[in-house]
Design an enzyme around this catalytic site. Structure first.
Site, PDB file in Angstrom:
ATOM      1  CG  ASP A  57      -1.871   1.134   1.137  1.00  0.00           C
ATOM      2  OD1 ASP A  57      -2.787   1.196   0.222  1.00  0.00           O
ATOM      3  OD2 ASP A  57      -2.039   2.190   1.996  1.00  0.00           O
ATOM      4  CD  GLU A 113      -1.899   6.299   2.442  1.00  0.00           C
ATOM      5  OE1 GLU A 113      -2.716   7.113   2.393  1.00  0.00           O
ATOM      6  OE2 GLU A 113      -2.615   5.464   2.988  1.00  0.00           O
ATOM      7  CG  HIS A 123      -1.598  10.907   3.947  1.00  0.00           C
ATOM      8  ND1 HIS A 123      -1.235  12.259   4.274  1.00  0.00           N
ATOM      9  CD2 HIS A 123      -2.047  10.755   2.589  1.00  0.00           C
ATOM     10  CE1 HIS A 123      -0.926  12.884   3.227  1.00  0.00           C
ATOM     11  NE2 HIS A 123      -1.254  12.149   2.226  1.00  0.00           N
ATOM     12  CG  HIS A 157      -6.495   5.901   4.416  1.00  0.00           C
ATOM     13  ND1 HIS A 157      -6.633   5.209   3.408  1.00  0.00           N
ATOM     14  CD2 HIS A 157      -7.572   6.590   4.916  1.00  0.00           C
ATOM     15  CE1 HIS A 157      -8.131   5.012   3.285  1.00  0.00           C
ATOM     16  NE2 HIS A 157      -8.679   5.808   4.118  1.00  0.00           N
ATOM     17  CG  ASP A 199      -4.519   1.660   5.138  1.00  0.00           C
ATOM     18  OD1 ASP A 199      -5.025   1.645   6.125  1.00  0.00           O
ATOM     19  OD2 ASP A 199      -4.876   2.567   4.368  1.00  0.00           O
TER      20      ASP A 199
END
Length: 239
Positions: free
Chosen positions: A9, A11, A59, A155, A160
């Site tokens: 994952d 960001e 985030h 997040h 995640d």
């Protein structure tokens, strides 16, 4: 040969890698033969550009928070070594891979997927196939499969990725069933094995596995709005 997967994952500073948005965080969790190994990769990055306020709302990071973090060029070799050759399991894979391809392009590299030799599995596509017409974001899938995520207020790439690992294993739990029988053996060109005289030892699952099973059944109950078939009482034998 081991079946190695990496749950990944990211960001980012915004939604569009093509317009210059950059990665600010990468989180990876390793699975080998469908088991979490405990190996992870995690880094924050200095994106060298401002972060869109809408992204910060997701985030929690501003550029000022990340000025002392490494740039992607400083971590690319370590990151590359962690993911190389793995099947990448990503929720909405086109988004994350698009950003990674853009980062590799900025470094003058041929491309992320081609250089790492990775393949990909998109859990969003898988979820849509399993649950057509329903919401399939990560929070919804955690609720559907009974995976606790109340600690997720913002997040975060590694958080995640860990949640997605649990969701992926829950969604694909039936795919690792072992089938032994005449038809299976014949199709494989082998011979059927008669197991009728084999004495099997009784085994009691540990408490945490039983609890995880109950959470999974709770999710199935929600899907069918009642008791799923595995909780139904068996029919009484005919007299």
């Amino acid at each position: 040969m081991q079946d190695r997967q990496v749950i990944l994952d990211t960001e980012t500073t915004g939604l569009n890698a093509g317009s210059g948005d950059r990665i600010i965080e990468i989180g990876c969790v390793e699975l080998v033969n469908r088991r979490v190994t405990g190996r992870t990769y995690h880094t924050y990055l200095n994106p060298e550009r401002e972060i869109h306020p809408d992204a910060t709302a997701v985030h929690g990071f501003t550029l000022e928070d990340l000025l002392d973090k490494p740039k992607f060029a400083q971590v690319v070799e370590e990151f590359h070594a962690f993911v190389a050759g793995a099947e990448l399991v990503i929720h909405n894979a086109a988004f994350d891979i698009g950003f990674l391809e853009a980062e590799y392009k900025l470094l003058g590299k041929p491309g992320f997927m081609s250089e790492t030799g990775c393949t990909r599995l998109d859990t969003l596509t898988l979820a849509k196939e399993l649950h057509p017409g329903k919401r399939n974001n990560l929070d919804t899938l955690c609720e559907r499969y009974g995976i606790p995520n109340t600690h997720r207020t913002l997040h975060g790439a590694l958080l995640d990725a860990r949640l997605l690992a649990d969701v992926y294993l829950a969604m694909t739990r039936g795919q690792d069933a072992l089938e032994i029988g005449v038809e299976t053996a014949s199709a494989a060109g082998g011979q059927a094995v008669d197991l009728r005289g084999l004495a099997l030892a009784a085994w009691t699952p540990p408490a945490e596995d039983l609890a995880a099973h109950e959470r999974y059944l709770d999710g199935l109950d929600k899907e069918v709005k009642g008791a799923c078939v595995w909780r139904a009482e068996p029919a009484a034998p005919a007299a």
